[in-house]
Design an enzyme around this catalytic site. Structure first.
Site, PDB file in Angstrom:
ATOM      1  NE  ARG A   1      -4.232  -1.558  -3.910  1.00 23.40           N
ATOM      2  CZ  ARG A   1      -3.945  -1.681  -2.942  1.00 23.40           C
ATOM      3  NH1 ARG A   1      -3.146  -0.950  -1.729  1.00 23.40           N
ATOM      4  NH2 ARG A   1      -4.114  -3.182  -2.364  1.00 23.40           N
TER       5      ARG A   1
ATOM      6  CG  ASP B   1      -2.268  -0.984   1.394  1.00 25.60           C
ATOM      7  OD1 ASP B   1      -2.525  -1.707   0.114  1.00 25.60           O
ATOM      8  OD2 ASP B   1      -2.766  -1.061   2.192  1.00 25.60           O
TER       9      ASP B   1
HETATM   10  P1  FDA Z   1     -14.603   9.383  -4.575  1.00 27.60           P
HETATM   11  O1  FDA Z   1     -13.882   9.217  -3.177  1.00 27.60           O
HETATM   12  O2  FDA Z   1     -14.776  10.579  -5.330  1.00 27.60           O
HETATM   13  O3  FDA Z   1     -15.445   8.417  -4.472  1.00 27.60           O
HETATM   14  C1  FDA Z   1     -16.316   8.253  -5.875  1.00 27.60           C
HETATM   15  C2  FDA Z   1     -18.193   7.473  -4.991  1.00 27.60           C
HETATM   16  O4  FDA Z   1     -18.074   5.880  -4.094  1.00 27.60           O
HETATM   17  C3  FDA Z   1     -18.471   8.412  -3.717  1.00 27.60           C
HETATM   18  O5  FDA Z   1     -18.773   9.475  -4.065  1.00 27.60           O
HETATM   19  C4  FDA Z   1     -18.830   7.067  -3.118  1.00 27.60           C
HETATM   20  O6  FDA Z   1     -20.528   6.988  -4.006  1.00 27.60           O
HETATM   21  C5  FDA Z   1     -18.420   6.068  -3.147  1.00 27.60           C
HETATM   22  N1  FDA Z   1     -17.554   5.974  -1.714  1.00 27.60           N
HETATM   23  C6  FDA Z   1     -16.128   6.457  -2.464  1.00 27.60           C
HETATM   24  N2  FDA Z   1     -15.407   6.204  -0.748  1.00 27.60           N
HETATM   25  C7  FDA Z   1     -16.677   5.684  -0.212  1.00 27.60           C
HETATM   26  C8  FDA Z   1     -16.781   4.987   1.482  1.00 27.60           C
HETATM   27  N3  FDA Z   1     -15.796   5.667   2.520  1.00 27.60           N
HETATM   28  N4  FDA Z   1     -17.757   5.337   1.614  1.00 27.60           N
HETATM   29  C9  FDA Z   1     -19.123   4.779   0.880  1.00 27.60           C
HETATM   30  N5  FDA Z   1     -18.850   5.158   0.158  1.00 27.60           N
HETATM   31  C10 FDA Z   1     -17.655   5.645  -0.552  1.00 27.60           C
HETATM   32  N6  FDA Z   1      -5.618   5.187  -0.916  1.00 27.60           N
HETATM   33  C11 FDA Z   1      -3.936   5.783  -0.475  1.00 27.60           C
HETATM   34  O7  FDA Z   1      -3.502   6.360  -0.708  1.00 27.60           O
HETATM   35  N7  FDA Z   1      -3.285   4.572  -0.077  1.00 27.60           N
HETATM   36  C12 FDA Z   1      -3.367   3.001  -1.076  1.00 27.60           C
HETATM   37  O8  FDA Z   1      -2.375   2.181  -0.144  1.00 27.60           O
HETATM   38  C13 FDA Z   1      -5.262   2.557  -1.402  1.00 27.60           C
HETATM   39  N8  FDA Z   1      -5.069   1.688  -0.795  1.00 27.60           N
HETATM   40  C14 FDA Z   1      -6.250   1.573  -1.907  1.00 27.60           C
HETATM   41  C15 FDA Z   1      -7.087   0.465  -2.183  1.00 27.60           C
HETATM   42  C16 FDA Z   1      -7.779  -0.084  -2.638  1.00 27.60           C
HETATM   43  C17 FDA Z   1      -8.803  -1.510  -3.471  1.00 27.60           C
HETATM   44  C18 FDA Z   1      -9.205   1.128  -2.981  1.00 27.60           C
HETATM   45  C19 FDA Z   1     -10.281   0.804  -3.438  1.00 27.60           C
HETATM   46  C20 FDA Z   1      -8.506   2.328  -2.854  1.00 27.60           C
HETATM   47  C21 FDA Z   1      -7.341   2.896  -2.096  1.00 27.60           C
HETATM   48  N9  FDA Z   1      -6.997   3.806  -1.135  1.00 27.60           N
HETATM   49  C22 FDA Z   1      -5.849   3.834  -1.117  1.00 27.60           C
HETATM   50  C23 FDA Z   1      -8.061   4.806  -1.073  1.00 27.60           C
HETATM   51  C24 FDA Z   1      -8.902   5.969  -2.527  1.00 27.60           C
HETATM   52  O9  FDA Z   1      -7.242   6.109  -2.544  1.00 27.60           O
HETATM   53  C25 FDA Z   1      -9.351   6.277  -2.364  1.00 27.60           C
HETATM   54  O10 FDA Z   1      -9.499   7.405  -1.200  1.00 27.60           O
HETATM   55  C26 FDA Z   1     -10.986   6.202  -2.497  1.00 27.60           C
HETATM   56  O11 FDA Z   1     -10.934   4.961  -3.328  1.00 27.60           O
HETATM   57  C27 FDA Z   1     -12.123   6.576  -2.808  1.00 27.60           C
HETATM   58  O12 FDA Z   1     -11.831   7.056  -3.948  1.00 27.60           O
HETATM   59  P2  FDA Z   1     -12.576   7.495  -4.921  1.00 27.60           P
HETATM   60  O13 FDA Z   1     -11.726   6.932  -6.402  1.00 27.60           O
HETATM   61  O14 FDA Z   1     -13.482   5.919  -5.059  1.00 27.60           O
HETATM   62  O15 FDA Z   1     -13.383   8.295  -5.674  1.00 27.60           O
END
Ligand code: FDA
Length: 304
Positions: free
Chosen positions: A176, A125
């Protein structure tokens, strides 16, 4: 997000831990390895892959870092015994990065060797920007030492990420790609949501150009659409990439991607050190702010 929501999100660290635990339940498999195994069995049953994370970023002693590394051995054992389709994700601070680079490297190599003996894979990560250089350095060192079963994470919100993609390209890395969740200064990170999306797409293109295997980690519908377009345009085989989501987030969308034939991996954290991870998940769920405010006020009034 409304101003009130934003204020509540900033105040989350002051919210009583039991309230945080209650509201973050959906994001965490549970406290024990058995809890994680059950969560993965369920996901596998729905055609999803998993990556298991032993929560532990708040560790402060060498012994704790070693305990976390050993906990991963138990995870591999459980994966093998249960015939689970899962790999693992590790946080380098949980393996001791803040205590010593060498300690962390030793613990990481231990985990990676155990994974290799089971034909399994370890994802490192990415944490806050104070760890980026050392994380990428460790990744390169281990790859150059012949450990092929490891991948790393890049964060689209960091201004440096496209350069990082280019400097990793010679390794044909397994990456990732996520937006990034830690609070970073504007000098290091894009703060505007559209700029982060644009950086994500640029980085995704550069990774695919470099022949990387990409874990497309996002729940953002717009980005999922951009990724699907690229998969189609480039004629990518199903085993050349995967989508990734977090446990408890957009489960219906995850199922739809699987039904459409894509590989989809869910991040399954478990363990006693649930607090930091839970706060981050709640902070990025705007709908949660109001509910938490109500619950917290309720507790305070109840006590009064
Ligand atoms: P965004 O935050 O815009 O979310 C899009 C939509 O998804 C939201 O509008 C909502 O509907 C839904 N959503 C997102 N988060 C939600 C929540 N917590 N509860 C409910 N609904 C939610 N970051 C990092 O800095 N280091 C890392 O190693 C990782 N590892 C990682 C692994 C995996 C498998 C994922 C999916 C994510 C990560 N992240 C991470 C976190 C990543 O950086 C980010 O903060 C989250 O994925 C949210 O960003 P989105 O791209 O989903 O967009």
């Amino acid at each position: 997000m409304t101003l009130l929501d934003r204020a509540i999100v900033r105040l989350l660290p002051a919210v009583p831990k039991p309230v945080v635990r209650f509201f973050s339940g959906r994001y965490i498999a549970g406290s024990t390895l058995d809890d994680a195994v059950h969560a993965v069995e369920k996901l596998n049953g729905e055609g999803m892959l998993a990556t298991i994370d032993v929560l532990g970023e708040e560790i402060t002693h060498e012994d704790e870092a070693r305990t976390i590394a050993q906990a991963y051995r138990d995870v591999f054992e459980a994966i093998r015994q249960g015939g689970l389709d899962a790999n693992v994700s590790v946080k380098l601070t949980a393996l001791g990065l803040e205590l010593s680079y060498d300690l962390c490297r030793k613990n990481l190599v231990d985990v990676v060797r155990h994974a290799a003996s089971d034909g399994n894979f370890v994802r490192i990560d990415m944490e806050d920007s104070s760890t980026t250089d050392e994380t990428l350095r460790l990744y390169r060192e281990l790859r150059e030492a012949g450990h092929a079963n490891i991948g790393v994470v890049l964060q689209a919100y960091l201004r440096r990420t496209l350069d990082d993609v280019h400097s990793l390209a010679d390794l044909k890395p397994n990456v990732r790609l996520c937006k990034g969740i830690y609070v970073e200064p504007p000098s290091l990170a894009y703060t505007d949501a559209e700029a982060v999306r644009a950086s994500y797409v640029r980085s995704l293109d550069a990774l695919l150009d470099a022949g990387a295997y990409v874990g497309i980690a996002t729940h953002d519908e717009w980005l999922i659409g951009e990724a699907l377009t690229r998969i189609e345009e480039r004629g990518l085989e199903r085993n050349a990439y995967e989508f990734q989501m977090l446990l408890g987030v957009r489960e219906a969308r995850a199922r739809a991607l699987v039904a459409a034939g894509h590989r989809l991996r869910v991040y399954v954290p478990f363990g006693e050190h649930w607090y930091g991870y839970s706060l981050r998940r709640l902070q990025e769920n705007p709908a949660m702010a109001g509910a938490i405010a109500k619950a917290t006020v309720g507790r305070v009034l109840g006590r009064a």
